[in-house]
Design a protein around this motif. Structure first.
Motif, PDB file in Angstrom:
ATOM      1  N   HIS A  86       0.690  -1.341   0.032  1.00 23.06           N
ATOM      2  CA  HIS A  86      -0.046  -0.044   0.076  1.00 23.06           C
ATOM      3  C   HIS A  86       1.046   1.335   0.111  1.00 23.06           C
ATOM      4  O   HIS A  86       1.870   1.465   0.952  1.00 23.06           O
ATOM      5  N   LEU A  87       0.776   2.041  -0.990  1.00 26.86           N
ATOM      6  CA  LEU A  87       1.554   3.382  -0.960  1.00 26.86           C
ATOM      7  C   LEU A  87       0.675   4.486  -0.383  1.00 26.86           C
ATOM      8  O   LEU A  87      -0.329   4.798  -0.527  1.00 26.86           O
ATOM      9  N   LEU A  99      -3.492   4.021   6.149  1.00 28.12           N
ATOM     10  CA  LEU A  99      -3.895   2.567   5.418  1.00 28.12           C
ATOM     11  C   LEU A  99      -5.550   2.686   5.357  1.00 28.12           C
ATOM     12  O   LEU A  99      -6.209   1.746   4.580  1.00 28.12           O
ATOM     13  N   GLU A 100      -6.230   3.274   6.296  1.00 31.34           N
ATOM     14  CA  GLU A 100      -7.686   2.913   6.336  1.00 31.34           C
ATOM     15  C   GLU A 100      -8.280   4.050   5.326  1.00 31.34           C
ATOM     16  O   GLU A 100      -9.571   4.043   5.546  1.00 31.34           O
ATOM     17  N   GLY A 101      -7.301   4.757   4.714  1.00 36.48           N
ATOM     18  CA  GLY A 101      -8.120   5.710   3.937  1.00 36.48           C
ATOM     19  C   GLY A 101      -8.411   7.135   4.179  1.00 36.48           C
ATOM     20  O   GLY A 101      -9.046   7.708   3.864  1.00 36.48           O
ATOM     21  N   TYR A 106      -8.330  -1.301  10.990  1.00 32.83           N
ATOM     22  CA  TYR A 106     -10.120  -1.352  11.128  1.00 32.83           C
ATOM     23  C   TYR A 106     -10.415  -1.959  12.392  1.00 32.83           C
ATOM     24  O   TYR A 106     -11.515  -2.683  12.612  1.00 32.83           O
ATOM     25  N   ARG A 165     -12.884   1.860   2.147  1.00 33.06           N
ATOM     26  CA  ARG A 165     -12.271   3.254   2.101  1.00 33.06           C
ATOM     27  C   ARG A 165     -10.645   3.172   1.828  1.00 33.06           C
ATOM     28  O   ARG A 165     -10.114   4.299   1.446  1.00 33.06           O
ATOM     29  N   SER A 166     -10.040   2.356   2.565  1.00 36.71           N
ATOM     30  CA  SER A 166      -8.614   2.377   2.049  1.00 36.71           C
ATOM     31  C   SER A 166      -8.304   2.326   0.711  1.00 36.71           C
ATOM     32  O   SER A 166      -7.067   2.847   0.445  1.00 36.71           O
ATOM     33  N   VAL A 197      -8.895   4.554  -1.108  1.00 37.68           N
ATOM     34  CA  VAL A 197      -8.784   6.057  -1.783  1.00 37.68           C
ATOM     35  C   VAL A 197      -7.497   6.561  -2.301  1.00 37.68           C
ATOM     36  O   VAL A 197      -7.489   7.180  -3.242  1.00 37.68           O
ATOM     37  N   MET A 198      -6.583   5.831  -1.395  1.00 44.54           N
ATOM     38  CA  MET A 198      -5.381   6.394  -1.897  1.00 44.54           C
ATOM     39  C   MET A 198      -4.878   6.061  -3.310  1.00 44.54           C
ATOM     40  O   MET A 198      -4.250   6.612  -4.226  1.00 44.54           O
ATOM     41  N   PRO A 199      -4.793   4.669  -3.506  1.00 39.15           N
ATOM     42  CA  PRO A 199      -4.391   4.042  -4.898  1.00 39.15           C
ATOM     43  C   PRO A 199      -5.351   4.513  -5.860  1.00 39.15           C
ATOM     44  O   PRO A 199      -4.647   4.819  -7.051  1.00 39.15           O
TER      45      PRO A 199
END
Lengths: 416, 168
Positions: free
Chosen positions: A161-162, A179-181, A199, B24-25, B27-29
């Motif tokens: 995950h970037l 990481l959870e956005g 989470y 929701r994770s 969103v970044m990619p």
């Protein structure tokens, strides 16, 4: 001595899966999954004395043993956010010896019963992220990742995950938020990630270098690992050496190696043969160690001993400063960094770094007064102990030690 | 065109990495994907990502605003992002940046007249032993360029221009 972590320097093409397997790769993971109970893996790591390599130095096995077994699923996350100015070791591990890192991550996942693990890379490691994705795909084909590994009930998936450019995401709870956005802002603790992590589930987070140690510890035993380094700090550490040094780079050395050996034997000495004026042993977050006495260079580098010099070893990102460097310039640089990277969540850090940067700019720009230096020191000290996470605290380290230990530099700056 | 139509495979693959409760994770990619071609993220893309992930457009915009690698405004085809943090500065990064400004005829933060390059100063990129260094952020993603000189940089600019047919 042969490398334990930077083994790619001894073994060509170690980032090729066949070469890694021929050199004992994945034997420890297979053995653990087929012959050991998860908590036995944790016990070996606990007994080895391994401490977290991200900076805090928390005992790794102990952290794993905190995982909450009443709440499932569990996650493991590799902190590959490597953003501390002066730190560039995790990148070399992942490029040169990626499978050892991934095997360590897999072993940790097995030890805490996680079936999904994430590698959180800083977004700038874009190419490295794609490279790791290839390596992970190779592991799936080879049967080291996937469902029912080695015919057991254990399954594991690893994903990368970037991030997208934020120093704060190296702080573990900010990393989880990211990481959870969400925006990368630290959480209130407790609860800590082993009970409330990704989470909201129990999660273990360790640095890349920490994971890279684990396969060798499982393969060769806790006693072997403990025999390297010092009583306080077992094993080897990768020292990222930078600044005014002839041969900057990563040097893997046992804990307890002296500053002198690192700087002169390995680093080739100071540029232009000048004198070491100060050392920052933990990157921009460091206190400044004054090298006014040559004997200071003979201090062994382990967590406890470096503390006696009024600094922390942290991630062992050793920045060498010679007598051409003026501390008002340096502090202006570090404060500018922390001001930019403050996440804005807590007031002392958000406001403190902002006002400190005004003062350091004025002082370094030759427009400051003695009262500005006093005020700068005052603001930094007011911030200490009041910030939500370590970032705010770190931003004050060079400021306070710079002003207190290099008074002359600031006197000169405000007179000029 | 929408992301889902343009990159159906990528969107599906990104969503598959996270559990349903952690959707929701993505969103970044997804933002990186939205930024791929134009180098910045526009409002419709943010709205689409919000719809895919069942969050608000404000949630998405907050992410764009927080992280430095996302941009909501058009800049040069490539962003050249030079590290001038402490370890790089100790190895001549500030002077390198000044010389770059002279040679490219821009100030930090500005875009060259031909719209090809935007020069920016950035925080530590974890390459302190190979300063002066910078990364380029462009249509081919993010790439590191280390142990750089002005000559090597100008050569790189020519190569990048030729690659997209903007060479002179």
């Amino acid at each position: 001595m042969e490398h334990i972590l930077l083994r790619h320097r001894d073994i060509p093409d170690l980032n090729n899966i066949d070469v890694y397997q021929k050199n004992g790769g994945f034997a420890a993971f297979k053995n653990a999954v087929t012959k050991m109970k998860p908590n036995e893996v944790t016990d070996v790591v606990k007994n080895s004395g391994l401490r977290g390599r991200g900076g805090a130095g928390f005992p790794t096995g102990l952290k794993w043993s905190f995982i909450d077994n009443k709440n499932w699923p569990h996650y493991v996350v590799a902190n590959a956010d490597e953003s501390e100015p002066g730190t560039f070791k995790d990148r070399e591990i992942m490029e040169g010896n990626p499978f050892q890192f991934l095997e360590g991550l897999a072993l940790a996942s097995y030890a805490v019963g996680a079936t999904v693990a994430y590698v959180y890379l800083r977004g700038e490691f874009w190419q490295l992220g794609a490279f790791l994705d290839e390596k992970i795909a190779e592991l799936e084909v080879a049967g080291y990742l996937g469902d029912n590994l080695f015919g057991t009930e254990y399954s594991l998936k690893i994903y990368t995950h970037l991030g997208a450019g934020a120093y704060i995401c190296g702080e573990e709870t900010a990393l989880l938020e990211s990481l959870e956005g969400k925006r990368g802002q630290p959480r209130n603790r407790p609860p800590f990630p082993p009970s409330f992590g990704l989470y909201g589930k129990p999660t273990i987070i360790n640095n890349v270098e920490t994971f890279a140690n684990v396969p060798m510890i499982l393969a060769k035993g806790a006693d072997w690992y403990k025999s390297i380094g010092t009583t306080d700090s077992a094993g080897v550490k990768i020292f990222s050496l930078s600044g005014r040094i002839r041969k900057p780079g990563n040097y893997e050395l046992p804990f307890g190696t002296t500053f002198r050996e690192l700087i002169y034997t390995h680093g080739g000495g100071v540029q232009d043969s000048r004198k070491v004026k100060a050392i920052m042993p933990a990157g921009a977050s460091s206190s400044l160690i004054t090298v006014d006495d040559e004997k200071i260079l003979d201090t062994p580098m382990d967590y406890a001993t470096v503390r006696t010099l009024g600094a922390d070893l942290g991630s062992a990102s050793v920045i060498v400063l010679d007598d051409t460097v003026s501390m008002d310039w340096l502090v202006n640089k570090t404060v500018h960094f922390f001001k930019h990277e403050s996440c804005g969540k807590c007031t002392p850090c958000r406001e403190g770094t902002y006002w400190m940067s005004h003062l350091t700019e004025r002082i370094h720009g030759g427009e400051g007064s003695r009262a500005d230096v006093d005020l700068l020191l005052n603001v930094a000290k007011q911030m200490q102990g009041t910030c939500l996470c370590a970032l705010g605290e770190f931003s004050t380290m060079a400021v306070v030690t710079g002003i207190e230990r290099f008074k002359k530099d600031f006197d000169k700056a405000v007179k000029a | 065109m929408s992301l889902a139509k343009k990159y159906p495979k990528e969107v599906k693959q990104i969503l598959s990495k996270y559990p349903p409760e952690g959707k929701r994770s993505a969103v970044m990619p997804l933002l990186f994907l939205a930024q791929r071609e134009e180098g910045y993220i526009n409002k419709p893309a943010m709205q689409e990502i919000a719809d895919i992930l069942d969050i608000t457009e404000t949630d998405v915009a907050a992410i764009v605003g927080f992280y430095t690698l996302y941009h909501d405004k058009k800049a040069g085809k490539y962003r050249m992002q030079v590290c001038t943090d402490l370890p790089c500065a100790l190895r001549g990064a500030d002077k390198f940046m000044d010389d770059l400004c002279d040679n490219l005829d821009v100030k930090v933060g500005e875009t060259t007249e031909d719209g090809f390059l935007t020069l920016e100063g950035v925080m530590c990129l974890a390459a302190c032993d190979r300063a002066p260094m910078f990364q380029t952020q462009g249509p081919d993603g993010i790439k590191y360029h280390e142990n750089m000189t002005i000559d090597k940089t100008l050569e790189l600019v020519r190569t990048l221009k030729n690659a997209i047919g903007q060479g002179s």
